[in-house]
Scaffold this motif. Structure first.
Motif, PDB file in Angstrom:
ATOM      1  N   TYR A  45       0.815  -1.220   0.000  1.00  0.00           N
ATOM      2  CA  TYR A  45       0.000   0.000   0.000  1.00  0.00           C
ATOM      3  C   TYR A  45       0.852   1.277   0.000  1.00  0.00           C
ATOM      4  O   TYR A  45       0.362   2.356   0.299  1.00  0.00           O
ATOM      5  N   ASN A  46       2.133   1.127  -0.317  1.00  0.00           N
ATOM      6  CA  ASN A  46       3.075   2.255  -0.377  1.00  0.00           C
ATOM      7  C   ASN A  46       3.154   3.049   0.918  1.00  0.00           C
ATOM      8  O   ASN A  46       3.264   4.274   0.907  1.00  0.00           O
ATOM      9  N   ILE A  47       3.073   2.340   2.023  1.00  0.00           N
ATOM     10  CA  ILE A  47       3.228   2.951   3.343  1.00  0.00           C
ATOM     11  C   ILE A  47       4.603   2.554   3.864  1.00  0.00           C
ATOM     12  O   ILE A  47       4.956   1.376   3.859  1.00  0.00           O
ATOM     13  N   LYS A  48       5.371   3.518   4.284  1.00  0.00           N
ATOM     14  CA  LYS A  48       6.725   3.259   4.785  1.00  0.00           C
ATOM     15  C   LYS A  48       6.649   2.465   6.087  1.00  0.00           C
ATOM     16  O   LYS A  48       5.942   2.857   7.014  1.00  0.00           O
ATOM     17  N   TYR A  49       7.403   1.368   6.160  1.00  0.00           N
ATOM     18  CA  TYR A  49       7.396   0.554   7.377  1.00  0.00           C
ATOM     19  C   TYR A  49       8.024   1.299   8.553  1.00  0.00           C
ATOM     20  O   TYR A  49       7.780   0.971   9.705  1.00  0.00           O
ATOM     21  N   GLN A  50       8.816   2.334   8.256  1.00  0.00           N
ATOM     22  CA  GLN A  50       9.421   3.128   9.318  1.00  0.00           C
ATOM     23  C   GLN A  50       8.346   3.776  10.196  1.00  0.00           C
ATOM     24  O   GLN A  50       8.572   4.022  11.378  1.00  0.00           O
ATOM     25  N   LEU A  51       7.184   4.032   9.624  1.00  0.00           N
ATOM     26  CA  LEU A  51       6.080   4.576  10.410  1.00  0.00           C
ATOM     27  C   LEU A  51       5.636   3.590  11.483  1.00  0.00           C
ATOM     28  O   LEU A  51       5.249   3.982  12.582  1.00  0.00           O
ATOM     29  N   LEU A  52       5.702   2.310  11.160  1.00  0.00           N
ATOM     30  CA  LEU A  52       5.351   1.271  12.129  1.00  0.00           C
ATOM     31  C   LEU A  52       6.357   1.252  13.276  1.00  0.00           C
ATOM     32  O   LEU A  52       5.979   1.185  14.452  1.00  0.00           O
ATOM     33  N   VAL A  53       7.639   1.348  12.951  1.00  0.00           N
ATOM     34  CA  VAL A  53       8.675   1.399  13.981  1.00  0.00           C
ATOM     35  C   VAL A  53       8.502   2.667  14.813  1.00  0.00           C
ATOM     36  O   VAL A  53       8.583   2.634  16.042  1.00  0.00           O
ATOM     37  N   PHE A  54       8.235   3.781  14.143  1.00  0.00           N
ATOM     38  CA  PHE A  54       8.014   5.043  14.843  1.00  0.00           C
ATOM     39  C   PHE A  54       6.853   4.924  15.828  1.00  0.00           C
ATOM     40  O   PHE A  54       6.949   5.376  16.978  1.00  0.00           O
ATOM     41  N   ALA A  55       5.761   4.313  15.389  1.00  0.00           N
ATOM     42  CA  ALA A  55       4.601   4.136  16.271  1.00  0.00           C
ATOM     43  C   ALA A  55       4.965   3.270  17.481  1.00  0.00           C
ATOM     44  O   ALA A  55       4.536   3.549  18.607  1.00  0.00           O
ATOM     45  N   GLN A  56       5.762   2.241  17.267  1.00  0.00           N
ATOM     46  CA  GLN A  56       6.179   1.396  18.381  1.00  0.00           C
ATOM     47  C   GLN A  56       7.070   2.161  19.356  1.00  0.00           C
ATOM     48  O   GLN A  56       6.939   2.000  20.571  1.00  0.00           O
ATOM     49  N   VAL A  57       7.956   2.987  18.836  1.00  0.00           N
ATOM     50  CA  VAL A  57       8.832   3.782  19.705  1.00  0.00           C
ATOM     51  C   VAL A  57       7.991   4.766  20.519  1.00  0.00           C
ATOM     52  O   VAL A  57       8.210   4.935  21.721  1.00  0.00           O
ATOM     53  N   ILE A  58       7.025   5.400  19.884  1.00  0.00           N
ATOM     54  CA  ILE A  58       6.130   6.317  20.608  1.00  0.00           C
ATOM     55  C   ILE A  58       5.368   5.550  21.691  1.00  0.00           C
ATOM     56  O   ILE A  58       5.204   6.047  22.811  1.00  0.00           O
ATOM     57  N   TYR A  59       4.939   4.339  21.380  1.00  0.00           N
ATOM     58  CA  TYR A  59       4.229   3.531  22.372  1.00  0.00           C
ATOM     59  C   TYR A  59       5.140   3.191  23.558  1.00  0.00           C
ATOM     60  O   TYR A  59       4.705   3.240  24.713  1.00  0.00           O
ATOM     61  N   THR A  60       6.403   2.862  23.298  1.00  0.00           N
ATOM     62  CA  THR A  60       7.312   2.569  24.416  1.00  0.00           C
ATOM     63  C   THR A  60       7.555   3.821  25.256  1.00  0.00           C
ATOM     64  O   THR A  60       7.688   3.723  26.480  1.00  0.00           O
ATOM     65  N   LEU A  61       7.614   4.994  24.628  1.00  0.00           N
ATOM     66  CA  LEU A  61       7.730   6.242  25.391  1.00  0.00           C
ATOM     67  C   LEU A  61       6.502   6.431  26.281  1.00  0.00           C
ATOM     68  O   LEU A  61       6.618   6.811  27.451  1.00  0.00           O
ATOM     69  N   TYR A  62       5.335   6.177  25.718  1.00  0.00           N
ATOM     70  CA  TYR A  62       4.087   6.254  26.493  1.00  0.00           C
ATOM     71  C   TYR A  62       4.133   5.285  27.681  1.00  0.00           C
ATOM     72  O   TYR A  62       3.806   5.664  28.810  1.00  0.00           O
ATOM     73  N   GLN A  63       4.557   4.036  27.417  1.00  0.00           N
ATOM     74  CA  GLN A  63       4.675   3.060  28.495  1.00  0.00           C
ATOM     75  C   GLN A  63       5.626   3.561  29.584  1.00  0.00           C
ATOM     76  O   GLN A  63       5.334   3.456  30.772  1.00  0.00           O
ATOM     77  N   GLU A  64       6.753   4.087  29.159  1.00  0.00           N
ATOM     78  CA  GLU A  64       7.770   4.530  30.112  1.00  0.00           C
ATOM     79  C   GLU A  64       7.277   5.700  30.953  1.00  0.00           C
ATOM     80  O   GLU A  64       7.548   5.766  32.153  1.00  0.00           O
ATOM     81  N   ILE A  65       6.554   6.619  30.339  1.00  0.00           N
ATOM     82  CA  ILE A  65       5.995   7.754  31.098  1.00  0.00           C
ATOM     83  C   ILE A  65       5.005   7.248  32.145  1.00  0.00           C
ATOM     84  O   ILE A  65       5.044   7.661  33.311  1.00  0.00           O
ATOM     85  N   ARG A  66       4.147   6.323  31.735  1.00  0.00           N
ATOM     86  CA  ARG A  66       3.183   5.755  32.705  1.00  0.00           C
ATOM     87  C   ARG A  66       3.887   5.006  33.820  1.00  0.00           C
ATOM     88  O   ARG A  66       3.523   5.122  34.988  1.00  0.00           O
ATOM     89  N   LEU A  67       4.918   4.241  33.478  1.00  0.00           N
ATOM     90  CA  LEU A  67       5.667   3.509  34.502  1.00  0.00           C
ATOM     91  C   LEU A  67       6.412   4.465  35.426  1.00  0.00           C
ATOM     92  O   LEU A  67       6.514   4.226  36.631  1.00  0.00           O
ATOM     93  N   ASN A  68       6.907   5.556  34.872  1.00  0.00           N
ATOM     94  CA  ASN A  68       7.604   6.549  35.697  1.00  0.00           C
ATOM     95  C   ASN A  68       6.649   7.193  36.689  1.00  0.00           C
ATOM     96  O   ASN A  68       6.984   7.352  37.872  1.00  0.00           O
ATOM     97  N   ILE A  69       5.470   7.558  36.245  1.00  0.00           N
ATOM     98  CA  ILE A  69       4.469   8.147  37.139  1.00  0.00           C
ATOM     99  C   ILE A  69       4.113   7.155  38.244  1.00  0.00           C
ATOM    100  O   ILE A  69       4.046   7.514  39.427  1.00  0.00           O
ATOM    101  N   ARG A  70       3.911   5.904  37.869  1.00  0.00           N
ATOM    102  CA  ARG A  70       3.577   4.875  38.858  1.00  0.00           C
ATOM    103  C   ARG A  70       4.715   4.636  39.843  1.00  0.00           C
ATOM    104  O   ARG A  70       4.495   4.460  41.029  1.00  0.00           O
ATOM    105  N   SER A  71       5.945   4.663  39.351  1.00  0.00           N
ATOM    106  CA  SER A  71       7.084   4.419  40.240  1.00  0.00           C
ATOM    107  C   SER A  71       7.260   5.564  41.233  1.00  0.00           C
ATOM    108  O   SER A  71       7.667   5.340  42.373  1.00  0.00           O
ATOM    109  N   LYS A  72       6.964   6.792  40.816  1.00  0.00           N
ATOM    110  CA  LYS A  72       7.058   7.924  41.743  1.00  0.00           C
ATOM    111  C   LYS A  72       6.023   7.797  42.851  1.00  0.00           C
ATOM    112  O   LYS A  72       6.279   8.172  43.989  1.00  0.00           O
ATOM    113  N   GLN A  73       4.856   7.255  42.522  1.00  0.00           N
ATOM    114  CA  GLN A  73       3.829   7.045  43.533  1.00  0.00           C
ATOM    115  C   GLN A  73       4.262   5.989  44.540  1.00  0.00           C
ATOM    116  O   GLN A  73       3.850   6.014  45.682  1.00  0.00           O
ATOM    117  N   ARG A  74       5.111   5.077  44.106  1.00  0.00           N
ATOM    118  CA  ARG A  74       5.601   4.012  44.986  1.00  0.00           C
ATOM    119  C   ARG A  74       6.990   4.313  45.544  1.00  0.00           C
ATOM    120  O   ARG A  74       7.579   3.470  46.193  1.00  0.00           O
TER     121      ARG A  74
END
Length: 153
Positions: A45-74
């Protein structure tokens, strides 16, 4: 990249108690194989696979931010110096890759000094930094032979 990015995702799932040690290997390989299968479909479909990697990296950043907030609470704060260092080099490597892909910094006759070559070097530094960051989350009580370097393997 799928092997590494999905490793970070699975480790973060473990850290958030979303998955257990029992099913982490299955989830890891399902993610790697699933995202790898998507590459030719995206290409069709002429979609760059790098966008998929980018989305995964953004998701890991999201995970890390949530884990950081949770760790500060603990009152448990991981050492983020390697993570931030890796993020810097991953960003620089991504910039070089984008300059190469857009043909701004692409010289096919020069295999040593171009955007793609520098991308390899910078992202290798980033991968090493992330490896060092995620090593702090090894669940030693689960490793029978103590030879594992990361929680999933």
């Amino acid at each position: 990249m799928f092997c590494f990015v999905n490793l970070a995702i699975v480790v973060n799932f473990r850290r958030s108690n979303t998955i257990t040690a029992h099913n982490q290997h299955k989830i890891y390989w399902l993610l790697v194989v699933g995202f790898t299968i998507l590459v030719p479909l995206l290409g069709y479909y002429n979609i760059k696979y790098q966008l998929l990697v980018f989305a995964q990296v953004i998701y890991t950043l999201y995970q890390e931010i949530r884990l950081n907030i949770r760790s500060k609470q603990r009152s448990i704060t991981p050492n983020y110096s390697y993570y931030l260092f890796g993020l810097l080099f991953l960003s620089l490597g991504t910039l070089c890759s984008a300059l190469d892909a857009s043909r701004i910094w692409c010289d096919p006759s020069n295999h040593l000094y171009n955007g793609h070559a520098l991308w390899h070097i910078l992202t290798a530094i980033a991968l090493f930094s992330y490896f060092q960051f995620y090593r702090q989350f090894c669940w030693e009580h689960e490793m029978s032979d103590k030879t594992s370097l990361l929680p999933v393997f």
